[in-house]
Design an enzyme around this catalytic site. Sequence first.
Site, PDB file in Angstrom:
ATOM      1  N   GLN B 130      -0.121 -14.257   3.146  1.00 41.07           N
ATOM      2  CA  GLN B 130      -0.823 -14.060   1.889  1.00 41.07           C
ATOM      3  C   GLN B 130       0.006 -14.633   0.750  1.00 41.07           C
ATOM      4  O   GLN B 130       1.090 -14.127   0.463  1.00 41.07           O
ATOM      5  CB  GLN B 130      -1.054 -12.563   1.678  1.00 41.07           C
ATOM      6  CG  GLN B 130      -1.691 -12.211   0.361  1.00 41.07           C
ATOM      7  CD  GLN B 130      -1.467 -10.757  -0.002  1.00 41.07           C
ATOM      8  OE1 GLN B 130      -0.759 -10.039   0.689  1.00 41.07           O
ATOM      9  NE2 GLN B 130      -2.060 -10.320  -1.089  1.00 41.07           N
ATOM     10  N   GLY B 131      -0.480 -15.664   0.096  1.00 41.45           N
ATOM     11  CA  GLY B 131       0.262 -16.286  -0.995  1.00 41.45           C
ATOM     12  C   GLY B 131      -0.292 -15.891  -2.343  1.00 41.45           C
ATOM     13  O   GLY B 131      -0.993 -16.669  -3.000  1.00 41.45           O
ATOM     14  N   SER B 133       1.591 -13.142  -4.840  1.00 37.29           N
ATOM     15  CA  SER B 133       2.644 -12.881  -5.833  1.00 37.29           C
ATOM     16  C   SER B 133       3.517 -14.098  -6.089  1.00 37.29           C
ATOM     17  O   SER B 133       3.784 -14.890  -5.183  1.00 37.29           O
ATOM     18  CB  SER B 133       3.563 -11.753  -5.352  1.00 37.29           C
ATOM     19  OG  SER B 133       2.888 -10.536  -5.316  1.00 37.29           O
ATOM     20  N   SER B 165       5.108 -12.121   3.398  1.00 35.93           N
ATOM     21  CA  SER B 165       5.511 -11.728   4.749  1.00 35.93           C
ATOM     22  C   SER B 165       4.824 -12.640   5.760  1.00 35.93           C
ATOM     23  O   SER B 165       3.778 -13.222   5.468  1.00 35.93           O
ATOM     24  CB  SER B 165       5.202 -10.265   5.033  1.00 35.93           C
ATOM     25  OG  SER B 165       4.007  -9.891   4.428  1.00 35.93           O
ATOM     26  N   GLU B 248     -11.192  -1.406   0.969  1.00 35.75           N
ATOM     27  CA  GLU B 248     -10.509  -0.466   1.850  1.00 35.75           C
ATOM     28  C   GLU B 248      -9.032  -0.790   2.028  1.00 35.75           C
ATOM     29  O   GLU B 248      -8.423  -0.475   3.043  1.00 35.75           O
ATOM     30  CB  GLU B 248     -11.194  -0.377   3.208  1.00 35.75           C
ATOM     31  CG  GLU B 248     -12.124   0.810   3.256  1.00 35.75           C
ATOM     32  CD  GLU B 248     -13.496   0.458   3.757  1.00 35.75           C
ATOM     33  OE1 GLU B 248     -13.590  -0.185   4.794  1.00 35.75           O
ATOM     34  OE2 GLU B 248     -14.471   0.835   3.091  1.00 35.75           O
ATOM     35  N   GLU B 366       3.709   2.591 -11.687  1.00 38.98           N
ATOM     36  CA  GLU B 366       3.236   2.529 -13.075  1.00 38.98           C
ATOM     37  C   GLU B 366       1.816   1.959 -13.110  1.00 38.98           C
ATOM     38  O   GLU B 366       0.947   2.478 -13.819  1.00 38.98           O
ATOM     39  CB  GLU B 366       4.169   1.647 -13.920  1.00 38.98           C
ATOM     40  CG  GLU B 366       5.525   2.293 -14.255  1.00 38.98           C
ATOM     41  CD  GLU B 366       6.520   2.230 -13.097  1.00 38.98           C
ATOM     42  OE1 GLU B 366       6.226   1.615 -12.049  1.00 38.98           O
ATOM     43  OE2 GLU B 366       7.616   2.808 -13.238  1.00 38.98           O
TER      44      GLU B 366
HETATM   45  C1  LIG Z   1       9.119  -5.188  -0.141  1.00 35.78           C
HETATM   46  C2  LIG Z   1       8.068  -5.895  -0.913  1.00 35.78           C
HETATM   47  C3  LIG Z   1       6.973  -6.423  -0.256  1.00 35.78           C
HETATM   48  C4  LIG Z   1       5.992  -7.127  -0.951  1.00 35.78           C
HETATM   49  N1  LIG Z   1       4.950  -7.656  -0.267  1.00 35.78           N
HETATM   50  C5  LIG Z   1       4.024  -8.412  -0.930  1.00 35.78           C
HETATM   51  C6  LIG Z   1       2.975  -9.052  -0.239  1.00 35.78           C
HETATM   52  O1  LIG Z   1       2.847  -8.907   0.974  1.00 35.78           O
HETATM   53  N2  LIG Z   1       2.109  -9.824  -0.927  1.00 35.78           N
HETATM   54  C7  LIG Z   1       2.209  -9.993  -2.264  1.00 35.78           C
HETATM   55  O2  LIG Z   1       1.406 -10.707  -2.844  1.00 35.78           O
HETATM   56  N3  LIG Z   1       3.205  -9.383  -2.961  1.00 35.78           N
HETATM   57  C8  LIG Z   1       4.109  -8.610  -2.335  1.00 35.78           C
HETATM   58  N4  LIG Z   1       5.141  -8.016  -3.031  1.00 35.78           N
HETATM   59  C9  LIG Z   1       5.248  -8.232  -4.472  1.00 35.78           C
HETATM   60  C10 LIG Z   1       4.776  -7.029  -5.240  1.00 35.78           C
HETATM   61  O3  LIG Z   1       3.375  -6.966  -5.210  1.00 35.78           O
HETATM   62  C11 LIG Z   1       5.329  -7.114  -6.664  1.00 35.78           C
HETATM   63  O4  LIG Z   1       6.718  -6.986  -6.581  1.00 35.78           O
HETATM   64  C12 LIG Z   1       4.761  -6.031  -7.535  1.00 35.78           C
HETATM   65  O5  LIG Z   1       3.416  -6.284  -7.830  1.00 35.78           O
HETATM   66  C13 LIG Z   1       5.518  -5.880  -8.843  1.00 35.78           C
HETATM   67  O6  LIG Z   1       5.648  -7.096  -9.497  1.00 35.78           O
HETATM   68  P1  LIG Z   1       7.067  -7.610 -10.003  1.00 35.78           P
HETATM   69  O7  LIG Z   1       8.000  -7.502  -8.898  1.00 35.78           O
HETATM   70  O8  LIG Z   1       6.874  -8.929 -10.632  1.00 35.78           O
HETATM   71  O9  LIG Z   1       7.480  -6.548 -11.095  1.00 35.78           O
HETATM   72  P2  LIG Z   1       6.996  -6.553 -12.604  1.00 35.78           P
HETATM   73  O10 LIG Z   1       5.541  -6.715 -12.660  1.00 35.78           O
HETATM   74  O11 LIG Z   1       7.860  -7.472 -13.379  1.00 35.78           O
HETATM   75  O12 LIG Z   1       7.315  -5.051 -13.014  1.00 35.78           O
HETATM   76  C14 LIG Z   1       8.546  -4.626 -13.575  1.00 35.78           C
HETATM   77  C15 LIG Z   1       8.369  -3.209 -14.056  1.00 35.78           C
HETATM   78  O13 LIG Z   1       7.413  -3.170 -15.107  1.00 35.78           O
HETATM   79  C16 LIG Z   1       6.384  -2.259 -14.802  1.00 35.78           C
HETATM   80  N5  LIG Z   1       5.118  -2.726 -15.357  1.00 35.78           N
HETATM   81  C17 LIG Z   1       4.590  -3.967 -15.246  1.00 35.78           C
HETATM   82  N6  LIG Z   1       3.400  -4.014 -15.862  1.00 35.78           N
HETATM   83  C18 LIG Z   1       3.165  -2.782 -16.355  1.00 35.78           C
HETATM   84  C19 LIG Z   1       2.096  -2.194 -17.076  1.00 35.78           C
HETATM   85  N7  LIG Z   1       1.021  -2.882 -17.430  1.00 35.78           N
HETATM   86  N8  LIG Z   1       2.184  -0.888 -17.414  1.00 35.78           N
HETATM   87  C20 LIG Z   1       3.266  -0.162 -17.069  1.00 35.78           C
HETATM   88  N9  LIG Z   1       4.310  -0.669 -16.394  1.00 35.78           N
HETATM   89  C21 LIG Z   1       4.260  -1.966 -16.034  1.00 35.78           C
HETATM   90  C22 LIG Z   1       6.369  -2.182 -13.306  1.00 35.78           C
HETATM   91  O14 LIG Z   1       5.787  -0.988 -12.851  1.00 35.78           O
HETATM   92  C23 LIG Z   1       7.826  -2.301 -12.958  1.00 35.78           C
HETATM   93  O15 LIG Z   1       8.444  -1.049 -13.055  1.00 35.78           O
HETATM   94  C24 LIG Z   1       6.118  -7.292  -2.359  1.00 35.78           C
HETATM   95  C25 LIG Z   1       7.216  -6.729  -3.024  1.00 35.78           C
HETATM   96  C26 LIG Z   1       8.188  -6.034  -2.320  1.00 35.78           C
HETATM   97  C27 LIG Z   1       9.351  -5.444  -3.060  1.00 35.78           C
END
Ligand SMILES: Cc1cc2nc3c(=O)[nH]c(=O)nc-3n(C[C@H](O)[C@H](O)[C@H](O)COP(=O)(O)OP(=O)(O)OC[C@H]3O[C@@H](n4cnc5c(N)ncnc54)[C@H](O)[C@@H]3O)c2cc1C
Lengths: 311, 381
Positions: B130-131, B133, B165, B248, B366
């Site tokens: 899945q591409g 993030s 992944s 789901e 959050e």
């Molecule tokens: C182990 C792991 C597996 C993952 N697997 C996948 C996957 O399979 N597919 C995929 O696409 N992605 C995956 N991800 C990515 C994951 O979806 C993102 O890390 C996640 O959405 C958070 O984005 P970010 O890391 O850019 O953090 P940011 O968005 O930069 O967030 C930083 C902080 O700001 C807070 N924040 C951001 N926006 C808001 C808001 N509007 N209101 C309040 N707080 C806010 C967040 O809660 C966080 O605390 C994975 C991440 C991890 C760690």
Amino acid sequence: MQVLPSDTATEAGSAFAELLADLNSDGWRADTAVDRLANAWSALAAGGWPLVGEAGPDGDAFSLLDVCELIEAWGGRALPVPFVPTVLVRRWTAGAAMPTEQPLSYTIPVGEGAAVVPYPTFPGTRILALRASGSTEAIEVPEGSPVDDFDLLMPVAAVAAPEITLTLDRVVDVCAASLAEAVGVAATALRRAVAHARQREQFGRPVGAFQAVKHRCANMHVDLEIARSLLTRLAQTGISRESRTAVTEGFERTRRVVEGCIQVHGGMGFTWETGLHLGLRHVVGLAALADHAMDGWLGGRDDVRTAARGR
Amino acid sequence: MTTSFGSPEARAFRERLRTWLAGNVPEAWRRAGGEDLTDDEVVEVRREWDRRLFAAGYAGVTWPVEFGGRGFGPVEEYVFYEECARAGAPEGLGRVGRLLAGPTLIAHGTDEQRARYLRPILSGEEIWCQGFSEPGAGSDLAAVRTRAGRDGAVYRVSGQKTWTSFAHYADWCLLLALTGPAELRHRNLSMLIVDMHAPGVTVRPIRQISGRSEFNEVFFDDVEVPVANRIGAEDDGWRVAMTVLTNERGMAEAANRYVDLMADSRQLLECAGHRPSRIGGDTLGGVEVYADRVEALRWQVMRAVEKSARGGDWFPSMAVLKLYWSELMQDMASAGLGLGCAEHASWWRRRYLESRATTIYSGTSEIQRNIIAERVLGLPK
Ligand SMILES: Cc1cc2nc3c(=O)[nH]c(=O)nc-3n(C[C@H](O)[C@H](O)[C@H](O)COP(=O)(O)OP(=O)(O)OC[C@H]3O[C@@H](n4cnc5c(N)ncnc54)[C@H](O)[C@@H]3O)c2cc1C
């Protein structure tokens, strides 16, 4: 009663923090080459920092709270070198005519003739077995002993060390120093969280503009402040059976701050590269070390269990 | 398809599945969850699991029958995941295909795309990743900047994805890319099928705080993607992504987590029995409450699933489930750490480190709370 560190200690703490910032600009570091660590140790020794816990020529010494102020600065930029054990051992043995650059560590009894030793493998470290008789004796960590390096900033080893003890005042020193270091780790974690929240943008604004993130950081600040107060109490009033839980709570609060820092970093916080895990591992490792010290003093595991059940 | 966990159909389905799982989960896996296998052996077990699921007709439980599935509803789906987890079944490499890519193609794909891609997903022959993030698009997924520029019959794709992944095994990537102007939020993305073996695709592992590497960064450097590989209309990729992400989503995860957490709560009791000293008092220090909290998760999922099976909306349940299990998992890992049980110390430490991610992935806590506050409770944005 002293509630805040002395002005001298506060000034020394700032000066120490500056030196540490030079030595180690990026926060905590574990993946540092051996010669870099050796250089860092030399710089600490050259500044006389390992002696901060000892009494001066005219007999005046920093209080435990003052020493903790310096150790907190250390926690903010810790490296895997035995700075804190050296400070403690020198305080306990009044230097015992050892050269300033001698790295030192000590034994924490964990029952059945075993001891836990922090930083067992730092090159040239002299490990002092603290005997029940009051004497001290240098021991070696046998070649090939398993080293627990979960806490990459403070590896520990379990060694055989019969007839060792840790008196209550030393238990307090170990717990206070460990908690001070954890507070330093937490302070760095909060600083890094705030810096990241100000700079990282999502939805067209810094994530720190979202109230959820603000409140998390505010809670981290409260946790850090309360942990400092618990540290102050510990350094000033020591530990009793009843106040042991306060020590544990202090460590839990510092751990929550580091956890919060990871959460604020989002996915980045979960990567090895960002290095926040070093702080997280360290607060866990420091809490475990203090627990060992308190367990040993309470008389070992079985007694503790009986005492706990008998209440 | 049944709408109730207590129905004879649901029970019969569970019984048959249990029998099948008992005879098919590899023994080595059941024992240690693959801990004592080499990386290559793990991959082979997971591939073999995909093949066995397919052979037994369990690959597409909820896919419509016309596309090779069983046409079951959410109740059987949940039973399926819960029983697999209870039996200690491996996670197949085909997971992203079965859960994400397949349903997306079924909902939005062309007949040609379905004919080409669906069967190899079910059979486990082709692996998907899945591409979505990106380094700059996490919580704000709509900020995707991987660019797909139209060039005749192809798109030229350049950019970076992260936390992907399965990328190092994958044959195909379900890619969310920017096709329109950056300012046109939500109306500028397209969903593409990208060949992971194409020139210009580079996969690099991410090292997690536990030291393991289970995720990747994927770099796209001028990768050619036929226009025929677009799913849905151009610039309509956000809508396509949202159907995937709300459909789901999270049920499989909640079922897996329920089973993990059950094991954790048993472990907590055992460790507390060894060392009550750390928590003081004359009880097990409160760890006995976790068994009830874990059971509450199961009933919460079952209620959500039955509601959804009766035509209700799954969406409002999603955030509740995710928040509840992720924070429970962290609480339990912290409790385990605090017990200081010498025998299980390293296990709890790893659990503790790994649990830090649960409140970050699949929408941070959050974001989940924002969803509940704004979209479930209707508070102003
Ligand atoms: C182990 C792991 C597996 C993952 N697997 C996948 C996957 O399979 N597919 C995929 O696409 N992605 C995956 N991800 C990515 C994951 O979806 C993102 O890390 C996640 O959405 C958070 O984005 P970010 O890391 O850019 O953090 P940011 O968005 O930069 O967030 C930083 C902080 O700001 C807070 N924040 C951001 N926006 C808001 C808001 N509007 N209101 C309040 N707080 C806010 C967040 O809660 C966080 O605390 C994975 C991440 C991890 C760690």
